[in-house]
Design a protein around this motif. Structure first.
Motif, PDB file in Angstrom:
ATOM      1  N   SER A   1       0.835  -1.213   0.000  1.00  0.00           N
ATOM      2  CA  SER A   1       0.000   0.000   0.000  1.00  0.00           C
ATOM      3  C   SER A   1       0.862   1.253   0.000  1.00  0.00           C
ATOM      4  O   SER A   1       0.551   2.232  -0.686  1.00  0.00           O
ATOM      5  CB  SER A   1      -0.932   0.010   1.212  1.00  0.00           C
ATOM      6  OG  SER A   1      -1.875  -1.012   1.101  1.00  0.00           O
ATOM      7  N   LEU A   2       1.956   1.212   0.756  1.00  0.00           N
ATOM      8  CA  LEU A   2       2.898   2.332   0.744  1.00  0.00           C
ATOM      9  C   LEU A   2       3.490   2.507  -0.652  1.00  0.00           C
ATOM     10  O   LEU A   2       3.648   3.632  -1.143  1.00  0.00           O
ATOM     11  CB  LEU A   2       4.007   2.102   1.778  1.00  0.00           C
ATOM     12  CG  LEU A   2       5.060   3.195   1.906  1.00  0.00           C
ATOM     13  CD1 LEU A   2       4.423   4.529   2.292  1.00  0.00           C
ATOM     14  CD2 LEU A   2       6.116   2.781   2.926  1.00  0.00           C
TER      15      LEU A   2
ATOM     16  N   CYS B   1       1.123   4.278  -2.710  1.00  0.00           N
ATOM     17  CA  CYS B   1       1.143   5.715  -2.366  1.00  0.00           C
ATOM     18  C   CYS B   1       2.265   6.427  -3.121  1.00  0.00           C
ATOM     19  O   CYS B   1       2.048   7.508  -3.682  1.00  0.00           O
ATOM     20  CB  CYS B   1       1.336   5.905  -0.866  1.00  0.00           C
ATOM     21  SG  CYS B   1      -0.087   5.535   0.144  1.00  0.00           S
TER      22      CYS B   1
ATOM     23  N   GLY C   1       7.992   3.548  -5.659  1.00  0.00           N
ATOM     24  CA  GLY C   1       6.676   2.942  -5.485  1.00  0.00           C
ATOM     25  C   GLY C   1       6.633   1.516  -5.997  1.00  0.00           C
ATOM     26  O   GLY C   1       6.097   0.615  -5.342  1.00  0.00           O
TER      27      GLY C   1
ATOM     28  N   CYS D   1      -4.419   4.411  -8.799  1.00  0.00           N
ATOM     29  CA  CYS D   1      -3.474   4.178  -7.703  1.00  0.00           C
ATOM     30  C   CYS D   1      -4.127   4.392  -6.340  1.00  0.00           C
ATOM     31  O   CYS D   1      -3.903   3.615  -5.412  1.00  0.00           O
ATOM     32  CB  CYS D   1      -2.263   5.089  -7.831  1.00  0.00           C
ATOM     33  SG  CYS D   1      -0.976   4.450  -8.900  1.00  0.00           S
ATOM     34  N   VAL D   2      -4.904   5.445  -6.222  1.00  0.00           N
ATOM     35  CA  VAL D   2      -5.561   5.726  -4.937  1.00  0.00           C
ATOM     36  C   VAL D   2      -6.511   4.589  -4.567  1.00  0.00           C
ATOM     37  O   VAL D   2      -6.529   4.121  -3.428  1.00  0.00           O
ATOM     38  CB  VAL D   2      -6.283   7.091  -4.977  1.00  0.00           C
ATOM     39  CG1 VAL D   2      -7.165   7.277  -3.749  1.00  0.00           C
ATOM     40  CG2 VAL D   2      -5.260   8.221  -5.076  1.00  0.00           C
TER      41      VAL D   2
ATOM     42  N   ILE E   1      -4.473   1.683  -3.380  1.00  0.00           N
ATOM     43  CA  ILE E   1      -3.930   1.809  -2.022  1.00  0.00           C
ATOM     44  C   ILE E   1      -4.850   1.095  -1.021  1.00  0.00           C
ATOM     45  O   ILE E   1      -4.404   0.303  -0.197  1.00  0.00           O
ATOM     46  CB  ILE E   1      -3.761   3.303  -1.618  1.00  0.00           C
ATOM     47  CG1 ILE E   1      -2.657   3.953  -2.444  1.00  0.00           C
ATOM     48  CG2 ILE E   1      -3.480   3.433  -0.117  1.00  0.00           C
ATOM     49  CD1 ILE E   1      -2.623   5.473  -2.361  1.00  0.00           C
TER      50      ILE E   1
END
Length: 190
Positions: free
Chosen positions: A67-68, A71, A102, A181-182, A185
């Motif tokens: 998840s990071l 981000c 990423g 991407c959001v 996450i």
């Protein structure tokens, strides 16, 4: 969920090189060689950090690490929203490095998350799912760009497009990729 996150990640990031290559050559007037050299920033960061992230995901939650990574990918993609005709190469390299970071945080931990959810005898099938998500995601990213181009520049070859229109196509594509991407996450955290 981790497989879906992989699909979203690759959909959101696979067309970055294509869009930036066109941007650097058509809008900024760089040669294909220069554009290619700039694009190396992302895979260099990935090559250096991905093995370390794989080891780290054995000790820490692979779901949180991936998840990071999403981000960082989202931040890198959002950085591309601000490019214009005068954007310095250093800024582009920085955004590519953030996106590479990423990828490093996402790919190995995400694969670890997927493999930790299956029995050892099913590792081959799980890896096949990861590879399939990557391939479908890469194709989906290019489909998104193709759709945006066909709506914004119908019947126009990219190298003949007005720079402002081409920048608009690039921005719209990156907005869509940032949204993917959001969403990724949160899915990755699941």
């Amino acid at each position: 969920m981790s497989s879906l996150a992989a699909l979203l990640n690759y959909s959101a990031t696979s067309a970055i090189a294509y869009l930036l290559s066109i941007y650097m050559q058509v809008i900024q007037g760089y040669s294909s060689q220069t554009a290619g050299l700039v694009m190396i920033a992302q895979p260099i960061v990935m090559a250096v950090l991905t093995p370390k992230m794989g080891k780290m995901s054995d000790k820490h939650s692979p779901f949180k690490l991936s998840s990071l990574g999403m981000c960082f990918c989202a931040v890198g993609i959002l950085m591309f929203l601000f490019i214009n005709k005068e954007t310095e190469i250093v800024y582009i390299i920085g955004a590519l490095a953030v996106t590479g970071l990423g990828f490093a945080f996402f790919s190995s931990p995400n694969t670890n998350a997927i493999l930790s959810c299956v029995e050892k005898k099913d590792y081959g099938a799980a890896n096949a799912v990861v590879s399939t998500m990557r391939s479908i995601g890469q194709a989906a990213g290019m489909v998104i760009v193709t759709i945006v181009v066909s709506f914004m520049l119908p019947g126009t070859q990219l190298e003949q497009a007005e720079p402002e229109k081409l920048l608009e196509v690039i921005r719209i594509s990156f907005i869509i990729f940032a949204v993917l991407c959001v969403v990724g996450i949160f899915i990755s955290l699941l």
